[in-house]
Motif scaffolding. Structure first.
Motif, PDB file in Angstrom:
ATOM      1  N   GLY A  76       0.838  -1.363  -0.117  1.00 61.13           N
ATOM      2  CA  GLY A  76      -0.062  -0.135   0.035  1.00 61.13           C
ATOM      3  C   GLY A  76       0.796   1.272   0.043  1.00 61.13           C
ATOM      4  O   GLY A  76       0.268   2.457  -0.085  1.00 61.13           O
ATOM      5  N   GLN A  77       2.057   0.972   0.377  1.00 61.72           N
ATOM      6  CA  GLN A  77       3.086   2.266   0.287  1.00 61.72           C
ATOM      7  C   GLN A  77       3.515   2.711  -1.179  1.00 61.72           C
ATOM      8  O   GLN A  77       3.377   1.500  -1.929  1.00 61.72           O
ATOM      9  N   SER A  78       4.217   3.688  -1.498  1.00 64.74           N
ATOM     10  CA  SER A  78       4.659   3.880  -2.743  1.00 64.74           C
ATOM     11  C   SER A  78       5.931   3.256  -3.002  1.00 64.74           C
ATOM     12  O   SER A  78       7.032   3.182  -2.230  1.00 64.74           O
ATOM     13  N   TYR A  79       6.239   2.830  -4.156  1.00 61.55           N
ATOM     14  CA  TYR A  79       7.554   2.151  -4.609  1.00 61.55           C
ATOM     15  C   TYR A  79       8.394   3.218  -4.960  1.00 61.55           C
ATOM     16  O   TYR A  79       8.447   4.329  -5.435  1.00 61.55           O
ATOM     17  N   ILE A  80       9.878   2.857  -4.483  1.00 59.38           N
ATOM     18  CA  ILE A  80      10.913   3.680  -4.501  1.00 59.38           C
ATOM     19  C   ILE A  80      11.800   3.401  -5.629  1.00 59.38           C
ATOM     20  O   ILE A  80      12.357   2.073  -5.540  1.00 59.38           O
ATOM     21  N   GLY A  81      11.813   4.045  -6.545  1.00 59.19           N
ATOM     22  CA  GLY A  81      12.556   3.728  -7.911  1.00 59.19           C
ATOM     23  C   GLY A  81      11.863   4.459  -9.012  1.00 59.19           C
ATOM     24  O   GLY A  81      11.217   5.076  -8.941  1.00 59.19           O
ATOM     25  N   SER A  82      12.887   4.223 -10.104  1.00 59.72           N
ATOM     26  CA  SER A  82      12.440   4.850 -11.205  1.00 59.72           C
ATOM     27  C   SER A  82      11.391   4.048 -11.981  1.00 59.72           C
ATOM     28  O   SER A  82      11.571   2.652 -12.164  1.00 59.72           O
ATOM     29  N   VAL A  83      10.101   5.082 -12.668  1.00 57.85           N
ATOM     30  CA  VAL A  83       9.337   3.872 -13.156  1.00 57.85           C
ATOM     31  C   VAL A  83       8.817   4.657 -14.710  1.00 57.85           C
ATOM     32  O   VAL A  83       7.920   4.377 -15.149  1.00 57.85           O
ATOM     33  N   ASP A  84       9.565   5.911 -15.052  1.00 60.86           N
ATOM     34  CA  ASP A  84       9.057   6.553 -15.960  1.00 60.86           C
ATOM     35  C   ASP A  84       9.176   5.725 -17.383  1.00 60.86           C
ATOM     36  O   ASP A  84       8.237   5.707 -18.049  1.00 60.86           O
ATOM     37  N   GLN A  85      10.293   5.000 -17.665  1.00 55.60           N
ATOM     38  CA  GLN A  85      10.375   4.052 -18.698  1.00 55.60           C
ATOM     39  C   GLN A  85       9.384   2.779 -18.810  1.00 55.60           C
ATOM     40  O   GLN A  85       8.669   2.717 -19.886  1.00 55.60           O
ATOM     41  N   ALA A  86       8.897   2.406 -17.493  1.00 48.94           N
ATOM     42  CA  ALA A  86       7.754   1.440 -17.392  1.00 48.94           C
ATOM     43  C   ALA A  86       6.570   2.015 -17.970  1.00 48.94           C
ATOM     44  O   ALA A  86       5.750   1.395 -18.734  1.00 48.94           O
ATOM     45  N   LEU A  87       6.276   3.059 -17.391  1.00 49.84           N
ATOM     46  CA  LEU A  87       4.942   3.836 -17.692  1.00 49.84           C
ATOM     47  C   LEU A  87       4.858   4.344 -19.084  1.00 49.84           C
ATOM     48  O   LEU A  87       3.836   4.214 -19.906  1.00 49.84           O
ATOM     49  N   ALA A  88       6.029   4.253 -19.884  1.00 50.60           N
ATOM     50  CA  ALA A  88       6.258   4.618 -21.397  1.00 50.60           C
ATOM     51  C   ALA A  88       6.025   3.103 -22.133  1.00 50.60           C
ATOM     52  O   ALA A  88       6.172   3.300 -23.292  1.00 50.60           O
ATOM     53  N   GLY A  89       6.030   2.020 -21.541  1.00 52.81           N
ATOM     54  CA  GLY A  89       5.943   0.754 -22.049  1.00 52.81           C
ATOM     55  C   GLY A  89       7.265   0.136 -22.193  1.00 52.81           C
ATOM     56  O   GLY A  89       7.314  -0.867 -22.995  1.00 52.81           O
ATOM     57  N   ARG A  90       8.391   0.337 -21.555  1.00 58.66           N
ATOM     58  CA  ARG A  90       9.720  -0.109 -21.842  1.00 58.66           C
ATOM     59  C   ARG A  90      10.088  -0.717 -20.649  1.00 58.66           C
ATOM     60  O   ARG A  90       9.995  -0.230 -19.542  1.00 58.66           O
ATOM     61  N   SER A  91      10.758  -1.757 -20.687  1.00 58.06           N
ATOM     62  CA  SER A  91      11.318  -2.391 -19.590  1.00 58.06           C
ATOM     63  C   SER A  91      12.687  -1.915 -19.364  1.00 58.06           C
ATOM     64  O   SER A  91      13.473  -1.500 -20.453  1.00 58.06           O
ATOM     65  N   HIS A  92      13.298  -1.917 -18.142  1.00 56.25           N
ATOM     66  CA  HIS A  92      14.652  -1.465 -18.022  1.00 56.25           C
ATOM     67  C   HIS A  92      15.195  -1.837 -16.797  1.00 56.25           C
ATOM     68  O   HIS A  92      14.536  -2.565 -15.879  1.00 56.25           O
ATOM     69  N   THR A  93      16.508  -1.740 -16.529  1.00 58.51           N
ATOM     70  CA  THR A  93      17.139  -2.374 -15.163  1.00 58.51           C
ATOM     71  C   THR A  93      17.879  -1.280 -14.683  1.00 58.51           C
ATOM     72  O   THR A  93      18.338  -0.051 -15.308  1.00 58.51           O
TER      73      THR A  93
END
Length: 519
Positions: A76-93
């Motif tokens: 229920g808490q917010s995820y800590i990390g980068s999600v911009d590329q995932a929201l754009a439809g791309r996977s990343h590490t």
């Protein structure tokens, strides 16, 4: 450094595979669409984390709200990390610090059939776990490095030993100095030098060898089989065979060569029996001038023998005449002297009238006396005027004198004891002289005819050093004058050997041109 990078890359690829697999799992897409995603997805994520031995699998909404987590208190808490590329439809590490500390993680989008991102999946392992994996690989990396070092050292040692053996223990400076010295010697010696490999191929020769054998100018080239060289057959066979030769005499068209050939064996192996040679070393010494002097000596000896026989014959006849006079039989003495004079004059007139060369005339008159002394019947036939202009008288004496000497030797043991010399004009517009010498001897076999002109070969006494020279000199003189020489058996007459020679005459203007060119 390389092991750490490899461990990090391997962990990132593994997390990306896990995240992408879950993102494409229909169960995950179905779970995030339910009213309570955590109830459906949390047990599934925990079982996968335990089974795959990874630190976290977080399934979250597009607004970062966690549906699953290793620590249930973080749901229920917010995820800590980068999600911009995932929201754009791309996977990343990435490597990031979250609630569980620094970790290597991968984020993959969960998309509905229309391509809209409805959730995200993050999978990761802590940096400590990656370091443990890296450290576990270090002993293996060390063993591989040590094995590579030992293998390289062993190969280097074997290669060094092989090179030391191949170069006879010489270093680079010594090899360079030896090459310079040997190359200078190769091209400066006055003897011909040829090197062949163990397969009988010519690999190297010097300038003198090229000059003596009419080979192309020495230059780096591929080995040439000795059988393909344009050299006399006996020398070609010697080079191809690789056998040892000591002071062998080989005759070319215009040279007499003394040949030595030895196997090429490394110095360290010369005392070892059975060592295979690397090839052969062949040396050539030009004895043409020496043999030419021998030919001149033989010619002078022929003339001397003829004059001695003629003197002996005239001395016998003079004694006969004196004895007849002392017996007071002047008429018989006069008749004997007149008949002898007529016979000698007839022979002289026939020779001089046909051959306008006093040396040849003197030789033939002397040879007639020599034949008479040896009990051999010499008949001379002259067919028309013989043109000897432009032909060296010395060569004519060598050819005719040696052919007659050989015929006398062959005819002497026979019953008929006859030798016939024919001098003729070739006719048909050709200028020169034809010489045919026939004897009543036993003739020549096929094997003897094939070797009769080889220097040192004789059908009489092979052990005699003076044998086997005359006919070789005849062959050289004929070839030098541009003539032809044939030998067969005269089966139609006495059955003995018959030597046929044709010598072309050189026109006076050619001689003058040659003299002018020489000056």
């Amino acid at each position: 450094m390389d092991a750490a990078r490899d461990a990090h890359d391997s962990a990132a690829e593994r997390m990306l595979a896990v995240a992408s697999t879950l993102a494409n799992d229909p169960a995950v897409l179905d779970g995030v669409g339910r009213p309570d995603p955590t109830a459906v997805l949390q047990p599934y994520a925990v079982s996968l984390m335990d089974e795959l031995r990874i630190d976290f699998i977080t399934i979250m909404a597009p607004d970062r709200t966690r549906f699953t987590h290793r620590n249930p208190a973080q749901i229920g808490q917010s995820y800590i990390g980068s999600v911009d590329q995932a929201l754009a439809g791309r996977s990343h590490t990435e490597t990031s610090t979250g609630t569980l500390g620094p970790s290597v993680r991968a984020i993959a989008p969960v998309q509905d059939p229309g391509g809209t991102v409805v959730a995200m999946v993050a999978a990761g392992v802590s940096v400590d776990r990656v370091a443990i994996a890296r450290n576990a690989q270090l002993p293996l990396v060390g063993l591989i490095a040590l094995a590579s070092l030992l293998f390289g050292s062993g190969v280097s040692y074997l290669l060094s030993r092989r090179l030391r053996t191949a170069t006879l223990g010489l270093g680079t400076d010594e090899l360079a100095r030896m090459f310079v010295f040997y190359d200078s010697v190769l091209h400066s010696v006055r003897e011909g030098l040829l090197l062949t490999d163990r397969r009988g191929r010519l690999v190297l020769y010097n300038d003198q060898a090229a000059h003596l054998l009419h080979l192309p100018e020495p230059r780096p080239q591929a080995p040439v089989p000795a059988a393909q060289l344009g050299v006399p057959g006996s020398l070609r066979d010697l080079l191809a065979s690789g056998r040892q030769a000591i002071d062998e005499v080989h005759v070319t068209d215009n040279r007499v060569l003394v040949v030595n050939q030895e196997p090429a064996v490394p110095p360290t192996s010369r005392d070892t029996a059975g060592t295979a040679p690397l090839g052969t070393v062949t040396t050539l010494r030009d004895h043409t001038e020496i043999e030419s002097l021998t030919g001149e000596l033989q010619t002078m000896r022929t003339l001397t023998d003829a004059l001695r026989a003629q003197t002996h014959e005239h001395s016998n006849r003079l004694h006969t005449i004196v004895s007849l006079i002392e017996l007071d039989r002047q008429a018989e003495a006069l008749e004997f002297a007149t008949r002898d004079l007529q016979q000698s004059q007839q022979l002289t007139d026939s020779v001089v009238g046909a051959v306008d060369e006093p040396f040849i005339a003197a030789l033939l008159v002397g040879k007639a006396a020599q034949a008479n002394e040896r009990g051999v019947e010499l008949s001379l036939s002259v067919d028309g005027p013989v043109d000897t202009q432009g032909i060296d008288p010395g060569d004519l004496i060598t050819i005719i004198g040696n052919l007659l000497d050989n015929a006398f030797d062959a005819a002497a043991p026979s019953e008929r004891r006859r030798v016939r010399l024919t001098l003729s004009h070739p006719g048909a517009g050709r200028a020169g002289v034809g010489i045919v010498v026939q004897d009543s001897g036993p003739g020549l076999t096929d094997a003897e005819r094939s070797r009769i002109f080889d220097l040192g070969f004789s059908t009489k006494d092979p052990a005699a050093r003076s044998r086997g020279i005359g006919l070789a000199l005849v062959r050289q003189a004929v070839l030098r004058l541009g003539g032809t020489l044939e030998v067969d058996n005269d089966v139609a007459n006495d059955g003995g050997a018959r030597f046929s020679v044709f010598l072309p005459a050189v026109p006076p203007w050619d001689s003058a041109s040659a003299d002018q060119a020489g000056t």
